[in-house]
Design an enzyme around this catalytic site. Structure first.
Site, PDB file in Angstrom:
ATOM      1  N   SER A 298      59.513  55.600  -0.610  1.00 37.37           N
ATOM      2  CA  SER A 298      58.920  56.591   0.309  1.00 37.37           C
ATOM      3  C   SER A 298      59.713  57.894   0.373  1.00 37.37           C
ATOM      4  CB  SER A 298      58.841  56.012   1.719  1.00 37.37           C
ATOM      5  OG  SER A 298      58.144  54.817   1.716  1.00 37.37           O
TER       6      SER A 298
ATOM      7  N   SER B 164      49.009  42.542  12.801  1.00 34.66           N
ATOM      8  CA  SER B 164      49.941  43.676  12.797  1.00 34.66           C
ATOM      9  C   SER B 164      51.378  43.213  13.032  1.00 34.66           C
ATOM     10  CB  SER B 164      49.535  44.716  13.845  1.00 34.66           C
ATOM     11  OG  SER B 164      49.379  44.093  15.098  1.00 34.66           O
TER      12      SER B 164
ATOM     13  N   HIS C 279      48.882  40.512  20.774  1.00 30.60           N
ATOM     14  CA  HIS C 279      49.153  39.071  20.787  1.00 30.60           C
ATOM     15  C   HIS C 279      48.681  38.487  22.124  1.00 30.60           C
ATOM     16  CE1 HIS C 279      51.360  39.615  17.205  1.00 30.60           C
ATOM     17  NE2 HIS C 279      52.599  39.369  17.613  1.00 30.60           N
TER      18      HIS C 279
ATOM     19  N   VAL D 238      55.847  49.380  12.753  1.00 28.07           N
ATOM     20  CA  VAL D 238      56.664  49.561  13.965  1.00 28.07           C
ATOM     21  C   VAL D 238      57.324  50.941  13.968  1.00 28.07           C
ATOM     22  CG1 VAL D 238      58.666  48.716  15.262  1.00 28.07           C
ATOM     23  CG2 VAL D 238      57.082  47.082  14.227  1.00 28.07           C
TER      24      VAL D 238
ATOM     25  N   CYS E 224      58.333  39.895  19.308  1.00 24.33           N
ATOM     26  CA  CYS E 224      57.193  40.436  20.081  1.00 24.33           C
ATOM     27  C   CYS E 224      56.590  39.413  21.051  1.00 24.33           C
ATOM     28  CB  CYS E 224      56.124  40.965  19.119  1.00 24.33           C
ATOM     29  SG  CYS E 224      55.871  39.951  17.657  1.00 24.33           S
TER      30      CYS E 224
ATOM     31  N   ARG F 240      69.750  39.032  16.888  1.00 23.28           N
ATOM     32  CA  ARG F 240      69.311  38.650  18.241  1.00 23.28           C
ATOM     33  C   ARG F 240      70.152  37.565  18.897  1.00 23.28           C
ATOM     34  NH1 ARG F 240      63.043  38.288  16.580  1.00 23.28           N
ATOM     35  NH2 ARG F 240      62.614  40.513  16.444  1.00 23.28           N
TER      36      ARG F 240
HETATM   37  P1  NAP Z   1      56.164  47.134   7.674  1.00 21.72           P
HETATM   38  O1  NAP Z   1      54.948  47.797   8.197  1.00 21.72           O
HETATM   39  O2  NAP Z   1      56.052  46.319   6.440  1.00 21.72           O
HETATM   40  O3  NAP Z   1      57.277  48.274   7.444  1.00 21.72           O
HETATM   41  C1  NAP Z   1      58.513  48.015   6.827  1.00 21.72           C
HETATM   42  C2  NAP Z   1      59.376  49.245   6.845  1.00 21.72           C
HETATM   43  O4  NAP Z   1      60.651  48.901   6.262  1.00 21.72           O
HETATM   44  C3  NAP Z   1      58.821  50.397   5.980  1.00 21.72           C
HETATM   45  O5  NAP Z   1      59.166  51.632   6.568  1.00 21.72           O
HETATM   46  C4  NAP Z   1      59.575  50.197   4.667  1.00 21.72           C
HETATM   47  O6  NAP Z   1      59.710  51.380   3.902  1.00 21.72           O
HETATM   48  C5  NAP Z   1      60.941  49.793   5.185  1.00 21.72           C
HETATM   49  N1  NAP Z   1      61.688  49.116   4.126  1.00 21.72           N
HETATM   50  C6  NAP Z   1      61.330  48.038   3.399  1.00 21.72           C
HETATM   51  N2  NAP Z   1      62.258  47.780   2.452  1.00 21.72           N
HETATM   52  C7  NAP Z   1      63.225  48.708   2.588  1.00 21.72           C
HETATM   53  C8  NAP Z   1      64.446  48.989   1.892  1.00 21.72           C
HETATM   54  N3  NAP Z   1      64.863  48.228   0.870  1.00 21.72           N
HETATM   55  N4  NAP Z   1      65.201  50.033   2.314  1.00 21.72           N
HETATM   56  C9  NAP Z   1      64.777  50.821   3.323  1.00 21.72           C
HETATM   57  N5  NAP Z   1      63.626  50.612   4.026  1.00 21.72           N
HETATM   58  C10 NAP Z   1      62.861  49.569   3.656  1.00 21.72           C
HETATM   59  O7  NAP Z   1      56.825  46.152   8.755  1.00 21.72           O
HETATM   60  P2  NAP Z   1      56.861  46.277  10.375  1.00 21.72           P
HETATM   61  O8  NAP Z   1      55.801  45.448  10.979  1.00 21.72           O
HETATM   62  O9  NAP Z   1      56.974  47.713  10.742  1.00 21.72           O
HETATM   63  O10 NAP Z   1      58.210  45.488  10.708  1.00 21.72           O
HETATM   64  C11 NAP Z   1      59.479  46.041  10.514  1.00 21.72           C
HETATM   65  C12 NAP Z   1      60.521  45.215  11.226  1.00 21.72           C
HETATM   66  O11 NAP Z   1      60.217  45.134  12.617  1.00 21.72           O
HETATM   67  C13 NAP Z   1      60.646  43.765  10.746  1.00 21.72           C
HETATM   68  O12 NAP Z   1      61.998  43.398  10.790  1.00 21.72           O
HETATM   69  C14 NAP Z   1      59.841  43.002  11.746  1.00 21.72           C
HETATM   70  O13 NAP Z   1      60.258  41.672  11.852  1.00 21.72           O
HETATM   71  C15 NAP Z   1      60.152  43.767  13.007  1.00 21.72           C
HETATM   72  N6  NAP Z   1      59.164  43.588  14.071  1.00 21.72           N
HETATM   73  C16 NAP Z   1      57.848  43.748  13.837  1.00 21.72           C
HETATM   74  C17 NAP Z   1      56.947  43.555  14.885  1.00 21.72           C
HETATM   75  C18 NAP Z   1      55.494  43.722  14.696  1.00 21.72           C
HETATM   76  O14 NAP Z   1      54.756  43.356  15.631  1.00 21.72           O
HETATM   77  N7  NAP Z   1      55.026  44.234  13.556  1.00 21.72           N
HETATM   78  C19 NAP Z   1      57.382  43.228  16.146  1.00 21.72           C
HETATM   79  C20 NAP Z   1      58.736  43.093  16.360  1.00 21.72           C
HETATM   80  C21 NAP Z   1      59.594  43.271  15.312  1.00 21.72           C
HETATM   81  P3  NAP Z   1      58.724  51.660   2.647  1.00 21.72           P
HETATM   82  O15 NAP Z   1      57.440  52.163   3.263  1.00 21.72           O
HETATM   83  O16 NAP Z   1      59.452  52.723   1.890  1.00 21.72           O
HETATM   84  O17 NAP Z   1      58.557  50.391   1.908  1.00 21.72           O
END
Ligand code: NAP
Length: 339
Positions: free
Chosen positions: A42, A162, A244, A16, A132, A101
């Site tokens: 990172s 995703s 989706h 995201v 989403c 939320r």
């Molecule tokens: P993702 O690809 O797994 O990315 C997670 C992100 O969070 C990465 O940048 C990661 O950094 C960072 N992170 C993890 N642990 C951390 C920590 N301890 N401190 C700081 N940063 C940290 O997940 P995503 O799909 O992007 O989802 C992220 C959020 O958006 C979630 O809350 C999810 O529920 C929400 N969301 C996702 C979607 C979707 O369709 N994917 C839709 C709506 C909402 P590193 O790379 O350094 O680990």
């Protein structure tokens, strides 16, 4: 020159977060200084913004000095811990996780549906981006609800991997390639193999037998639409990378014909009507991926009840379901509320 805003992208290395960066670029958001925050893993990684290098920093409570808007997508735990610190430093947080939320002091916003709710951002300095699956459903249903008043929704989702993040995208890719070579799949992100399979479980189960994802659709839809609609949901993970899909059945107070629903959806903001079954045209995830509209089609009267309609609703879960929606909120915030 119009005012520019300092932006922090929290979770900048994730699925995201990286899409949020792209959306800020594509929509030419008036960005002053941009900072990219992620985990210690990172820190030091170099990403770009509009072709210029930006070094990823570790997220800490001190990351928000001088930041006007913090776009959070680093999981609920980080949002719970760091949104209050960001707000205390003067930033408005737009949070993609589920952490805030349902907080009554936090607006839950889909710009096509309830942009007026953004006005309440000052109570906690946080605005929540909905789940989403909820976002695309309410974008499609709002114009129908305004005309015919929806009483009940029955929704089943077909959700792309995703939606779980970058590790799940890699897992489906690995499993598909491995299985085609006769290797047994490694299963780590989901409880079962996702390649060539469907999982009727998204997030954990509650005592009622529903999953948390299903209950998010119920509770968030009611909050966004500000209506006491009866809703029941079944959320299913399918082996699709992006986009989706949802089968949505609605029961309305007033009669809503297929022709009227098509007329309303044709002019609805954020919606693209794709409904020409005779020519084989209907919404599909491969057409929804990479763009921001919610595609709606397969509109049919539900002949088993007096005032019922069936629809098929598809959107890019990473764009409209997360990143684009968050950036649209930021655009309204700077256009109407922040000085
Ligand atoms: P993702 O690809 O797994 O990315 C997670 C992100 O969070 C990465 O940048 C990661 O950094 C960072 N992170 C993890 N642990 C951390 C920590 N301890 N401190 C700081 N940063 C940290 O997940 P995503 O799909 O992007 O989802 C992220 C959020 O958006 C979630 O809350 C999810 O529920 C929400 N969301 C996702 C979607 C979707 O369709 N994917 C839709 C709506 C909402 P590193 O790379 O350094 O680990």
């Amino acid at each position: 020159m119009s005012k520019q805003w300092n932006i922090a992208v929290v979770g900048a290395t994730g699925a995201v977060g990286s899409q949020m960066i792209e959306c800020l670029e594509e929509r030419d958001f008036p960005v002053g200084k941009i900072s990219y925050l992620a985990s210690a893993r990172s820190a030091g990684q170099v990403l770009e913004f509009k072709g210029k290098p930006v070094v990823v920093e570790e997220l800490t409570r001190n990351s928000f000095e001088g930041v006007d808007i913090a776009l959070f997508s680093a999981g609920g735990d980080r949002s719970r811990e760091f949104c209050p610190a960001a707000a205390a430093a003067g930033a408005v947080c737009i949070d993609n996780s589920s952490a805030w939320r349902m907080d009554p002091d936090v607006p839950l916003v889909v710009p096509e549906v309830n942009p007026q709710a953004i006005a309440g951002y000052g109570k906690k300095g946080i605005i929540a981006n909905p789940n989403c699956s909820t976002i695309q459903m309410v974008v499609a249903l709002k114009p129908l609800h305004d005309y015919a008043t929806i009483r009940r929704i029955v929704v089943s989702t077909y959700q792309a991997v995703s939606g779980t993040g970058s590790k799940a995208i890699a897992e489906l890719d690995r499993q598909v390639k491995g299985l085609l070579q006769g290797k047994s799949p490694d299963v780590s992100v989901y409880p079962h193999q996702i390649a060539f399979n469907c999982l009727p479980q998204i997030d954990s189960f509650e005592e009622s037998g529903y999953t948390k994802e299903e209950m998010k659709m119920v509770n968030e839809t009611r909050k966004i639409m500000a209506a006491d609609i009866r809703i029941t949901a079944t959320a299913v993970r399918v082996p699709v990378f992006y986009g989706h899909s949802e089968s949505v059945n609605i029961e309305t107070e007033k009669k809503l014909t297929v022709a009227k629903a098509r007329e309303l959806l044709k002019k609805a903001p954020g919606v693209k009507l794709v409904d020409d079954p005779a020519k084989g045209r209907y919404p599909m995830p491969m057409d929804a991926a990479g763009q921001d509209l919610t595609l709606v089609g397969r509109i049919r009267e539900d002949e088993s009840i007096e005032n019922g309609l069936n629809l098929w609703v598809v959107a890019d879960n990473i764009r409209k379901g997360a990143a684009t929606n968050a950036v649209q909120i930021a655009e309204i915030l700077v256009g109407k509320y922040l000085k």
